[in-house]
Motif scaffolding. Sequence first.
Motif, PDB file in Angstrom:
ATOM      1  N   ARG A  42      -3.217   5.443   1.396  1.00 50.09           N
ATOM      2  CA  ARG A  42      -1.926   5.358   2.109  1.00 50.09           C
ATOM      3  C   ARG A  42      -1.845   3.729   2.384  1.00 50.09           C
ATOM      4  O   ARG A  42      -0.444   3.225   2.350  1.00 50.09           O
ATOM      5  CB  ARG A  42      -2.029   5.983   3.378  1.00 50.09           C
ATOM      6  N   TRP A  43      -2.870   2.994   2.611  1.00 47.51           N
ATOM      7  CA  TRP A  43      -2.718   1.555   2.820  1.00 47.51           C
ATOM      8  C   TRP A  43      -2.089   0.932   1.713  1.00 47.51           C
ATOM      9  O   TRP A  43      -1.155   0.233   1.640  1.00 47.51           O
ATOM     10  CB  TRP A  43      -3.914   0.925   3.164  1.00 47.51           C
ATOM     11  N   ALA A  44      -2.546   1.226   0.328  1.00 44.55           N
ATOM     12  CA  ALA A  44      -2.158   0.842  -0.905  1.00 44.55           C
ATOM     13  C   ALA A  44      -0.448   1.042  -0.886  1.00 44.55           C
ATOM     14  O   ALA A  44       0.192   0.404  -1.695  1.00 44.55           O
ATOM     15  CB  ALA A  44      -2.898   1.432  -2.077  1.00 44.55           C
ATOM     16  N   LEU A  45      -0.345   2.384  -1.026  1.00 42.18           N
ATOM     17  CA  LEU A  45       1.027   2.676  -0.933  1.00 42.18           C
ATOM     18  C   LEU A  45       2.179   2.084  -0.058  1.00 42.18           C
ATOM     19  O   LEU A  45       3.203   1.652  -0.551  1.00 42.18           O
ATOM     20  CB  LEU A  45       1.236   4.469  -0.712  1.00 42.18           C
ATOM     21  N   MET A  46       1.653   1.738   0.990  1.00 44.12           N
ATOM     22  CA  MET A  46       2.510   1.083   2.041  1.00 44.12           C
ATOM     23  C   MET A  46       2.820  -0.450   1.442  1.00 44.12           C
ATOM     24  O   MET A  46       3.619  -0.993   1.636  1.00 44.12           O
ATOM     25  CB  MET A  46       1.706   1.163   3.456  1.00 44.12           C
ATOM     26  N   LEU A  47       1.683  -1.062   1.149  1.00 45.56           N
ATOM     27  CA  LEU A  47       1.740  -2.314   0.387  1.00 45.56           C
ATOM     28  C   LEU A  47       2.810  -2.315  -0.882  1.00 45.56           C
ATOM     29  O   LEU A  47       3.484  -3.286  -1.002  1.00 45.56           O
ATOM     30  CB  LEU A  47       0.427  -2.789   0.199  1.00 45.56           C
ATOM     31  N   MET A  48       2.548  -1.153  -1.660  1.00 43.29           N
ATOM     32  CA  MET A  48       3.390  -1.177  -2.821  1.00 43.29           C
ATOM     33  C   MET A  48       4.955  -1.018  -2.343  1.00 43.29           C
ATOM     34  O   MET A  48       5.878  -1.631  -2.841  1.00 43.29           O
ATOM     35  CB  MET A  48       3.085   0.005  -3.574  1.00 43.29           C
ATOM     36  N   LEU A  51       6.115  -4.677  -1.282  1.00 44.20           N
ATOM     37  CA  LEU A  51       6.169  -5.462  -2.494  1.00 44.20           C
ATOM     38  C   LEU A  51       7.703  -5.171  -3.194  1.00 44.20           C
ATOM     39  O   LEU A  51       8.268  -5.864  -3.474  1.00 44.20           O
ATOM     40  CB  LEU A  51       5.189  -5.235  -3.412  1.00 44.20           C
ATOM     41  N   GLU A  52       8.096  -3.743  -3.175  1.00 42.39           N
ATOM     42  CA  GLU A  52       9.294  -3.247  -3.852  1.00 42.39           C
ATOM     43  C   GLU A  52      10.232  -3.765  -2.880  1.00 42.39           C
ATOM     44  O   GLU A  52      11.600  -4.115  -3.528  1.00 42.39           O
ATOM     45  CB  GLU A  52       9.057  -1.811  -4.077  1.00 42.39           C
ATOM     46  N   ASN A  53      10.270  -3.456  -1.863  1.00 42.07           N
ATOM     47  CA  ASN A  53      11.527  -3.319  -0.970  1.00 42.07           C
ATOM     48  C   ASN A  53      11.721  -4.828  -0.285  1.00 42.07           C
ATOM     49  O   ASN A  53      12.952  -5.239   0.204  1.00 42.07           O
ATOM     50  CB  ASN A  53      11.468  -2.352   0.128  1.00 42.07           C
ATOM     51  N   ILE A  54      10.692  -5.452  -0.024  1.00 40.91           N
ATOM     52  CA  ILE A  54      10.687  -6.846   0.733  1.00 40.91           C
ATOM     53  C   ILE A  54      10.682  -7.662  -0.313  1.00 40.91           C
ATOM     54  O   ILE A  54      11.656  -8.731  -0.361  1.00 40.91           O
ATOM     55  CB  ILE A  54       9.343  -6.971   1.651  1.00 40.91           C
ATOM     56  N   VAL A  55       9.816  -8.042  -1.201  1.00 43.84           N
ATOM     57  CA  VAL A  55       9.528  -9.025  -2.204  1.00 43.84           C
ATOM     58  C   VAL A  55      10.377  -8.863  -3.320  1.00 43.84           C
ATOM     59  O   VAL A  55      11.133  -9.671  -4.078  1.00 43.84           O
ATOM     60  CB  VAL A  55       8.136  -9.093  -2.690  1.00 43.84           C
ATOM     61  N   GLY A  56      10.820  -7.429  -3.778  1.00 44.96           N
ATOM     62  CA  GLY A  56      11.638  -7.242  -5.003  1.00 44.96           C
ATOM     63  C   GLY A  56      10.616  -7.068  -6.107  1.00 44.96           C
ATOM     64  O   GLY A  56      11.387  -7.196  -7.158  1.00 44.96           O
ATOM     65  N   LEU A  57       9.506  -6.875  -5.894  1.00 50.25           N
ATOM     66  CA  LEU A  57       8.714  -6.946  -7.178  1.00 50.25           C
ATOM     67  C   LEU A  57       8.434  -5.121  -7.342  1.00 50.25           C
ATOM     68  O   LEU A  57       7.984  -4.439  -6.815  1.00 50.25           O
ATOM     69  CB  LEU A  57       7.294  -7.362  -6.790  1.00 50.25           C
ATOM     70  N   LYS A  58       9.107  -4.834  -8.484  1.00 50.47           N
ATOM     71  CA  LYS A  58       9.380  -3.284  -9.090  1.00 50.47           C
ATOM     72  C   LYS A  58       8.476  -3.208 -10.183  1.00 50.47           C
ATOM     73  O   LYS A  58       7.833  -4.171 -10.584  1.00 50.47           O
ATOM     74  CB  LYS A  58      10.569  -2.786  -9.248  1.00 50.47           C
ATOM     75  N   TYR A  59       8.511  -1.952 -10.738  1.00 56.75           N
ATOM     76  CA  TYR A  59       7.652  -1.642 -11.980  1.00 56.75           C
ATOM     77  C   TYR A  59       8.425  -0.594 -12.598  1.00 56.75           C
ATOM     78  O   TYR A  59       8.941   0.154 -12.298  1.00 56.75           O
ATOM     79  CB  TYR A  59       6.402  -1.439 -11.697  1.00 56.75           C
ATOM     80  N   TRP A  82      -2.177  -6.780  -8.026  1.00 58.21           N
ATOM     81  CA  TRP A  82      -1.105  -5.824  -7.969  1.00 58.21           C
ATOM     82  C   TRP A  82      -1.845  -4.410  -8.658  1.00 58.21           C
ATOM     83  O   TRP A  82      -1.507  -3.203  -8.103  1.00 58.21           O
ATOM     84  CB  TRP A  82       0.238  -6.280  -8.852  1.00 58.21           C
ATOM     85  N   GLU A  83      -2.326  -4.338  -9.616  1.00 55.96           N
ATOM     86  CA  GLU A  83      -2.927  -3.149 -10.352  1.00 55.96           C
ATOM     87  C   GLU A  83      -3.862  -2.563  -9.495  1.00 55.96           C
ATOM     88  O   GLU A  83      -3.859  -1.235  -9.559  1.00 55.96           O
ATOM     89  CB  GLU A  83      -3.552  -3.276 -11.617  1.00 55.96           C
ATOM     90  N   THR A  84      -4.561  -3.112  -8.529  1.00 56.34           N
ATOM     91  CA  THR A  84      -5.428  -2.365  -7.707  1.00 56.34           C
ATOM     92  C   THR A  84      -4.732  -1.568  -6.509  1.00 56.34           C
ATOM     93  O   THR A  84      -5.312  -0.578  -6.075  1.00 56.34           O
ATOM     94  CB  THR A  84      -6.542  -3.554  -6.915  1.00 56.34           C
ATOM     95  N   LEU A  85      -3.401  -1.952  -6.494  1.00 53.00           N
ATOM     96  CA  LEU A  85      -2.375  -1.025  -5.601  1.00 53.00           C
ATOM     97  C   LEU A  85      -2.097  -0.053  -6.296  1.00 53.00           C
ATOM     98  O   LEU A  85      -1.872   0.842  -6.064  1.00 53.00           O
ATOM     99  CB  LEU A  85      -1.718  -1.924  -4.680  1.00 53.00           C
TER     100      LEU A  85
END
Length: 255
Positions: A42-48, A51-59, A82-85
Amino acid sequence: MFSLWIRNLTYWLLMAIITPPLFLLMLLTAPIPGALHALATRWALMLMWLLENIVGLKYRVEGAENIPAGPAIICCKHQSGWETLATQKIFPPQVFVAKRELFRIPFFGWGLKLAGTIGIDRRNPGKASAQIIEQGSKRKAQGYWITIFPEGTRMPPGSRGRYKSGAARTAQLLEMDIVPVALNSGEFWPKNSFLKHPGEISVIICPPIKHTTGDIPELTAAIEEAIESQMPRITGRGPCYGGAKPDIEQQGGTA
């Protein structure tokens, strides 16, 4: 550039707010089977999400249809944190193989250990193999996948580390097939960098490799070929790649 700094400061601040109480909750729920791993995921998903919605780092993911139904070993290119998340969002529940020194990092390392990460002593290859087999057998029995970074450490974009035999040895001893993964995360999240850059990371999930594919050197070579043959397709797309984009035909990749 100012906007990039604001986004990253916001990301780090929110991570600092989220992490301590979640770690405390992990400690409180430690006696409950599966709770620690679920909270770590859950922690990893929150950080993802941050990253997507604050930093704009998508995949984007190519080859999701190659993910098998049963537990397997994820052999992933390693360029950033990033890949650890992301593997925890892309793949079924899993545990990592990581150097034991990471367990000393406050909150992050403690959480890794509590979540069942397989800690190894990289200075002692023989002992590390025994640790992987002993702990890996337990994780497999619990239904977890196992994630291994075959190069052993983060490599700069455009470079290739020496592929170690640990993944192949683990696959054969535990009788688990291997799912190779290529990605270009380091072009957006450089090693040891405070700044993460907006953009779209490319992830390629290759077809599974049977654990019966030859001996350990042959299986290791097959893993390396699967990952590295895809890298020219996605190298040179991010703002932090400093070299010339590889020639796909010369590198042996496919368009």
